[in-house]
Each structure stands twice: as structure tokens, then as C-alpha cells.
Design an enzyme around this catalytic site. Structure first.
Site, PDB file in Angstrom:
ATOM      1  CD  GLU A 271       2.536  81.987  50.844  1.00 23.28           C
ATOM      2  OE1 GLU A 271       1.631  82.670  50.315  1.00 23.28           O
ATOM      3  OE2 GLU A 271       3.655  82.454  51.124  1.00 23.28           O
TER       4      GLU A 271
ATOM      5  CB  CYS B 298      -3.689  81.503  45.532  1.00 27.63           C
ATOM      6  SG  CYS B 298      -2.042  81.872  44.950  1.00 27.63           S
TER       7      CYS B 298
HETATM    8  P1  NAD Z   1      -6.491  71.903  49.500  1.00 26.96           P
HETATM    9  O1  NAD Z   1      -6.538  72.706  50.755  1.00 26.96           O
HETATM   10  O2  NAD Z   1      -7.614  71.014  49.188  1.00 26.96           O
HETATM   11  O3  NAD Z   1      -5.175  70.985  49.519  1.00 26.96           O
HETATM   12  C1  NAD Z   1      -3.881  71.537  49.622  1.00 26.96           C
HETATM   13  C2  NAD Z   1      -2.933  70.506  50.189  1.00 26.96           C
HETATM   14  O4  NAD Z   1      -3.192  70.320  51.579  1.00 26.96           O
HETATM   15  C3  NAD Z   1      -3.049  69.114  49.564  1.00 26.96           C
HETATM   16  O5  NAD Z   1      -1.750  68.586  49.409  1.00 26.96           O
HETATM   17  C4  NAD Z   1      -3.844  68.343  50.596  1.00 26.96           C
HETATM   18  O6  NAD Z   1      -3.629  66.965  50.564  1.00 26.96           O
HETATM   19  C5  NAD Z   1      -3.305  68.938  51.875  1.00 26.96           C
HETATM   20  N1  NAD Z   1      -4.159  68.843  53.070  1.00 26.96           N
HETATM   21  C6  NAD Z   1      -5.487  69.057  53.144  1.00 26.96           C
HETATM   22  N2  NAD Z   1      -5.912  68.945  54.416  1.00 26.96           N
HETATM   23  C7  NAD Z   1      -4.820  68.677  55.168  1.00 26.96           C
HETATM   24  C8  NAD Z   1      -4.599  68.447  56.560  1.00 26.96           C
HETATM   25  N3  NAD Z   1      -5.596  68.483  57.443  1.00 26.96           N
HETATM   26  N4  NAD Z   1      -3.342  68.208  56.983  1.00 26.96           N
HETATM   27  C9  NAD Z   1      -2.324  68.182  56.110  1.00 26.96           C
HETATM   28  N5  NAD Z   1      -2.465  68.370  54.784  1.00 26.96           N
HETATM   29  C10 NAD Z   1      -3.707  68.606  54.318  1.00 26.96           C
HETATM   30  O7  NAD Z   1      -6.254  72.967  48.316  1.00 26.96           O
HETATM   31  P2  NAD Z   1      -6.275  72.727  46.726  1.00 26.96           P
HETATM   32  O8  NAD Z   1      -7.670  72.511  46.263  1.00 26.96           O
HETATM   33  O9  NAD Z   1      -5.220  71.773  46.310  1.00 26.96           O
HETATM   34  O10 NAD Z   1      -5.766  74.173  46.217  1.00 26.96           O
HETATM   35  C11 NAD Z   1      -6.591  75.290  46.070  1.00 26.96           C
HETATM   36  C12 NAD Z   1      -6.476  76.218  47.269  1.00 26.96           C
HETATM   37  O11 NAD Z   1      -5.120  76.571  47.499  1.00 26.96           O
HETATM   38  C13 NAD Z   1      -7.185  77.540  47.044  1.00 26.96           C
HETATM   39  O12 NAD Z   1      -7.817  77.931  48.248  1.00 26.96           O
HETATM   40  C14 NAD Z   1      -6.047  78.492  46.712  1.00 26.96           C
HETATM   41  O13 NAD Z   1      -6.320  79.863  46.941  1.00 26.96           O
HETATM   42  C15 NAD Z   1      -4.983  77.979  47.591  1.00 26.96           C
HETATM   43  N6  NAD Z   1      -3.658  78.376  47.130  1.00 26.96           N
HETATM   44  C16 NAD Z   1      -2.989  79.351  47.815  1.00 26.96           C
HETATM   45  C17 NAD Z   1      -1.746  79.787  47.378  1.00 26.96           C
HETATM   46  C18 NAD Z   1      -1.014  80.875  48.088  1.00 26.96           C
HETATM   47  O14 NAD Z   1       0.172  81.037  47.834  1.00 26.96           O
HETATM   48  N7  NAD Z   1      -1.641  81.638  48.976  1.00 26.96           N
HETATM   49  C19 NAD Z   1      -1.158  79.181  46.252  1.00 26.96           C
HETATM   50  C20 NAD Z   1      -1.852  78.179  45.586  1.00 26.96           C
HETATM   51  C21 NAD Z   1      -3.091  77.777  46.047  1.00 26.96           C
END
Ligand code: NAD
Length: 513
Positions: A267, A301
Site C-alpha cells: 500500500e 495517502c
Molecule cells: P516511509 O516509506 O518512510 O516508511 C513507512 C514504513 O516503512 C516505516 O515503518 C519505515 O520504517 C519502513 N521502511 C522504510 N524502508 C524500509 C525497508 N527498506 N525495509 C523495511 N521497512 C522499511 O513512509 P512514511 O513517511 O511513514 O509514510 C508516508 C508514505 O506512506 C506516503 O508515500 C503515503 O502515500 C504512504 N501511505 C500509503 C498508504 C496506502 O494505503 N497506500 C497509507 C498510508 C501511507
């Protein structure tokens, strides 16, 4: 006027400790030995506590414990698993205000949106409890006499949930409520920006498990940053990785899980647009657009980031939106009347400024907002006024997701061209059309219309209900969570052919002696 909530760090700490205590969560005390994580608040930009984080060894132990719990949990009847989720939902209802106040403290959501997020957790528990008596397969007619052809759905295994800061509690609950009734334990790696809400959720679910006699290890929490997430994702005992976050993160996680033939439910980022037709009810459109574009300070998102308006109504609509933007109350999300809280951290405000500068370079005109806002007592926080920007065309910066309140406005004269521009971005999460013309609405909903996972008519792009499957196409990752048949991702399917005759006819008429 109501008293302004305090922004003194000491007061915020005391309040957080009281809430955590009421929720039954272990309260952060002295600086932990070993890895730790800062619990900060976007209300002021300051650090409140340091909490203990997991090491890669802790992730290994947590996954091992969850895998062991799976062997018991998978054989507990699904409706009995449902009773555990029912109790969890009751505890969430009971503690709704407290949990929401932590969401406000850590993610900066206004009170109403924070309460809404917790309500979403309650709603998914209700849905999952119902599912616990419905998950099952079909029976198909067999071509062979005296045979029955059917499918059985079995629990899948350990689910690793990686979640983003902007829905610190609901996304985990969507996954966990459904995974638990499907017979799967969950190991959760929340965003490093929201450890306190994670501790609180964990405590409430722990209580529900204990009270209903479920194995404690069907839920494990591992706090930490990317490295902890990476350890979870790489573990071959994790059958499904459900990861919510940026497209960058999904591009890292997807191949790791694919290489070990695990399943992913991704997601990822969105770049959501609304198309406004000349027949649109503009009063309604203004309300729908403002909620989607500036709600959660543009950090959903599904936040609306692009507006494609018919040239005949563009000036009027932009004028009305600019007037609405000028009146937006930006400030402490706990204060009555605030509609726009802070960005989660200073780097988000910097990314917003960089995007606005690029838009202007591309010939864009900022018609409202786009400025830092100073809030008394919160000088270290990242408050901004949402920006409305008219663009001559859909340039590169418009095609990217900037996780801040920026709405780019472009115009069109032909609906087919508008749909083409609409779809010409890497992401495919949410979309909407404002129109009173049924033919335009149906075209947008058709196979030749929006290419997103969510396509709405006469409402904005955000604020989905849990009854539908949630997720998007293309760089959004393709996963579906929440309602409809999204539960199937959390189970494995077996196809069964049962012969109850005393003959052995072969399929396709094959004769084998
Ligand atoms: P982010 O990608 O920085 O982090 C999300 C999560 O992934 C965190 O827990 C982080 O620690 C983890 N993570 C990052 N790199 C990783 C890796 N290589 N391996 C494993 N885990 C890893 O995102 P954010 O800033 O917390 O959130 C904002 C983003 O999330 C926006 O792009 C938004 O659109 C998206 N989002 C999408 C949805 C959806 O349902 N499509 C919902 C909410 C947020």
C-alpha cells in the site's frame, strides 16, 4: 474562549504518561540500554521520551514466537478467533478518546480526525468478527460423476505488518483484525515516528488476547527504524508482508520478499486527482476538494494533490477555493476549530518548499498559501498554510507525491484528454469526478476512465470506508486491504476433488488402461 492547550514539553510528557498508563501500556522510563528510538511530537517538534527499540535478534525471536503461536492459532475455530477480535473492538471503543489523543500527539491529527482513525479500528473489528463466520470457499460442479470439486481456505502463517506514520493505528488494525480471524499471527513494525501509539495498541490487544485465552504471541511488536523493518521483511518465516508507506520503501521491500517467494501486500504512495466538469455542483465540489486536499495537512495517502478543472469553470472554482484556503484555521490540532495541524517533521515542510519552487520554475502560480505558519509556544514545529497552485501543464513535480498540502490545478476542455492527463502519473490510488452528467460519471468509472483502485463520484479522493477493498494500482503497489474480499490475501487456498463413487473416471476423458 476555551483555554489553549499547553505546549510545554513537561505538560505534554505528563499527559502522555497518564494516557499510556490508562491504556495499560508500559510507560517509557529511564533511558533504555541498547537500541532506542525517540518519541517526538509534531505539536512542538520536540522529543518527549526515548523508548527501547528492537535489535535484529529481537526480530528473530518475535517471528519465532509468532510462528510457534501459529501452530495453535490456526486450529482455533474461526468464530472463536472472532471473539478475541470482538473483545479488542470493545476495548478500543472504551479507550477511544485516549488512543485518539496519542494519535494527535504523535501524528499531529486534529482531534476529530484522530477520533475517526480510532473509529476505523472499531469498524474493522466489527467487519472481521462478521468475516470470522464467513471466510470460506466455493463448491464447483465436477465434470466427473460421483465427484465433488471445492476449495478450502486455510490460515497462511505469520503476517509481518510494516506501517507508515500517517495512519499510525488504523492501518495496523485493518491488517491485524482480519489476519487474526483468518488464523494468522502478526508481527508489527510501526513507523519510527509513532512508537507511543504502537505501545498503546499493543497493550490493548494484549489485554483482549489474555481475557479471551488466545496465545499472547499471536501479536508481537518490534519497534525500530528501517533496519528493523528490513529484518522482518527478509525473514522466510513471514508468509505475508503487508507494507504501507512510500513507493521508495515498496521498491526495496517487494524484491526481497519476491526472492524468497513470500507474499506481499503493498500500500504505497498516491497522487490523487479530481476531475471537475462544467455541470458540477461547485458548492459541493469546494467542500469535497478542501477536505481531501488539506485534511490531515495533506498527509494522507489519498490526499488530493491534483485538480483537473474544465476551463469554463476554472476561474470561478479556483477563486472559491482560494477564498476557502484563506480562511483555513492552521494551528494546534487539539484546539477547537483547528482544521490544519502540523506536518510531521521539519523535512516535510522543506520538501513542500522545494516542490513549490520547482512548480514556479515550471510556470506555476501559487494562488493561496504555501507559507510557514508560526504557532505560539511551538516554534520548532512545522506548521504551514496549504498551497493552491495553478499549473500550465502536468510537469514532473506534479507527477511526484510531495507529502504535504499542495494542490496543483490544471484545466481541460475535452474529457478524454482530462482522463489521459489524470492517468499519466506513476501512482494509481484514488480519484474522483465532480459532475451532474451521468454519462461523464460513467465514462470516468469505466475501463477507459480512471486507472485507480478507488474511483469516486461527487466526493473527494480521501476518507474511504472500511467496507470496500482499499488500495491502488501501478506504483501504489496493487495491494488491497480492509473490506470486500481483501481477507483472501491472508489465507491460502486448497482445491479439493473428492471422489465418492466406486469408479475412477479421469478428467478430460483421458483413458489410462
Ligand atoms: P516511509 O516509506 O518512510 O516508511 C513507512 C514504513 O516503512 C516505516 O515503518 C519505515 O520504517 C519502513 N521502511 C522504510 N524502508 C524500509 C525497508 N527498506 N525495509 C523495511 N521497512 C522499511 O513512509 P512514511 O513517511 O511513514 O509514510 C508516508 C508514505 O506512506 C506516503 O508515500 C503515503 O502515500 C504512504 N501511505 C500509503 C498508504 C496506502 O494505503 N497506500 C497509507 C498510508 C501511507
Amino acid at each position: 474562549a476555551p483555554a489553549r492547550p499547553s505546549t510545554r514539553t513537561e505538560d505534554l510528557r505528563t499527559e502522555a504518561l497518564a494516557v499510556l498508563d490508562r491504556l495499560g501500556a508500559a510507560v517509557p522510563s529511564a533511558l533504555p540500554d541498547g537500541p532506542s528510538l525517540a518519541a517526538c511530537t509534531p505539536l512542538t517538534g520536540e522529543e518527549l521520551f526515548r523508548v527501547a527499540a528492537a535489535s535484529p535478534g529481537d526480530v528473530d525471536e518475535a517471528v519465532g514466537a509468532a510462528a510457534a503461536a501459529f501452530v495453535r492459532w490456526r486450529s482455533v475455530p474461526a468464530p472463536v478467533r472472532g471473539a478475541t477480535v470482538k473483545r479488542f473492538g470493545e476495548l478500543l471503543s472504551e479507550h477511544k478518546a485516549d488512543l485518539a489523543s496519542l494519535v494527535t500527539l504523535e501524528a499531529g491529527k486534529i482531534t476529530s480526525e484522530a477520533l475517526g482513525e480510532v473509529q476505523e479500528m472499531v469498524d474493522i473489528c466489527d467487519l472481521a468478527v462478521g468475516l470470522s463466520r464467513q471466510v470460506g470457499g466455493r463448491t464447483m460442479p465436477s465434470e466427473r460423476p460421483g465427484h465433488r470439486l471445492m476449495e478450502t481456505w486455510h490460515p497462511l502463517g505469520v503476517v509481518g505488518v510494516v506501517s507508515a506514520f500517517n495512519f499510525p493505528v488504523a492501518v495496523w488494525a485493518w491488517n491485524t483484525a482480519v489476519a487474526l480471524v483468518c488464523g494468522d499471527p502478526v508481527v508489527w513494525k510501526p513507523s519510527e515516528l509513532t512508537p507511543l501509539t504502537a505501545l498503546a495498541c499493543s497493550a490493548l490487544l494484549g489485554r483482549a488476547l489474555a481475557e479471551t485465552g488466545a496465545p499472547a504471541d499471536v501479536h508481537r511488536l518490534v519497534l525500530g527504524a528501517r533496519d528493523v523493518g528490513a529484518a522482518l521483511v527478509a525473514d522466510p518465516r513471514v508468509a505475508l508482508v503487508s507494507a504501507t508507506g512510500s513507493t521508495r520503501m515498496g521498491a526495496e521491500v517487494g524484491p526481497v520478499v519476491a526472492a524468497r517467494f513470500g507474499r506481499t501486500l503493498l500500500e504505497l504512495g498516491g497522487n490523487n486527482a479530481a476531475v471537475v466538469a462544467p455541470s458540477a455542483d461547485l458548492d459541493l465540489a469546494v467542500r469535497g476538494i478542501v477536505f481531501s486536499a488539506v485534511g490531515t495537512a495533506g498527509q494522507r495517502c489519498t490526499s488530493m494533490r491534483r485538480l483537473l478543472v474544465h476551463a469554463d469553470v476554472a476561474d470561478e472554482l479556483v477563486g472559491r477555493l482560494a477564498a476557502a484556503y484563506a480562511r483555513l484555521p492552521v494551528g494546534d490540532p487539539r484546539a477547537e476549530g483547528t482544521l490544519v495541524g502540523p506536518l510531521v517533521r521539519a523535512s516535510s515542510a522543506e520538501a513542500m518548499q522545494r516542490a513549490l519552487a520547482r512548480a514556479v520554475e515550471d510556470g506555476g502560480e501559487v494562488v493561496a498559501g504555501g507559507e510557514p505558519v508560526t504557532v505560539d509556544g511551538a516554534e520548532g514545529a512545522a506548521y504551514v498554510s496549504p498551497a493552491l497552485v495553478r499549473m500550465p501543464s502536468q510537469t514532473e513535480v506534479v507527477r511526484e507525491e510531495t507529502f504535504a498540502p499542495v494542490l496543483y490545478v490544471m484545466t481541460w476542455t475535452d474529457l478524454d484528454e482530462a482522463v489521459e492527463v489524470h492517468n499519466a502519473v506513476p501512482q494509481g490510488l484514488s480519484s474522483s469526478i465532480f459532475t451532474s452528467d451521468v454519462r461523464e460519471a460513467e465514462r470516468f468509472l469505466s475501463e477507459a476512465g480512471s486507472d485507480c483502485g478507488i474511483v469516486n463520484v461527487n466526493i473527494g479522493t480521501s476518507g474511504a470506508e472500511i467496507g470496500g477493498a482499499f488500495g491502488g494500482e501501478k506504483a501504489t503497489g496493487g495491494g488491497r486491504e480492509s473490506g470486500s474480499d481483501a481477507w483472501r490475501a491472508y489465507m491460502r487456498r486448497a482445491t479439493n476433488t473428492v471422489n465418492y463413487s466406486d469408479e475412477l473416471p479421469l478428467a478430460q476423458g483421458v483413458d489410462f488402461g
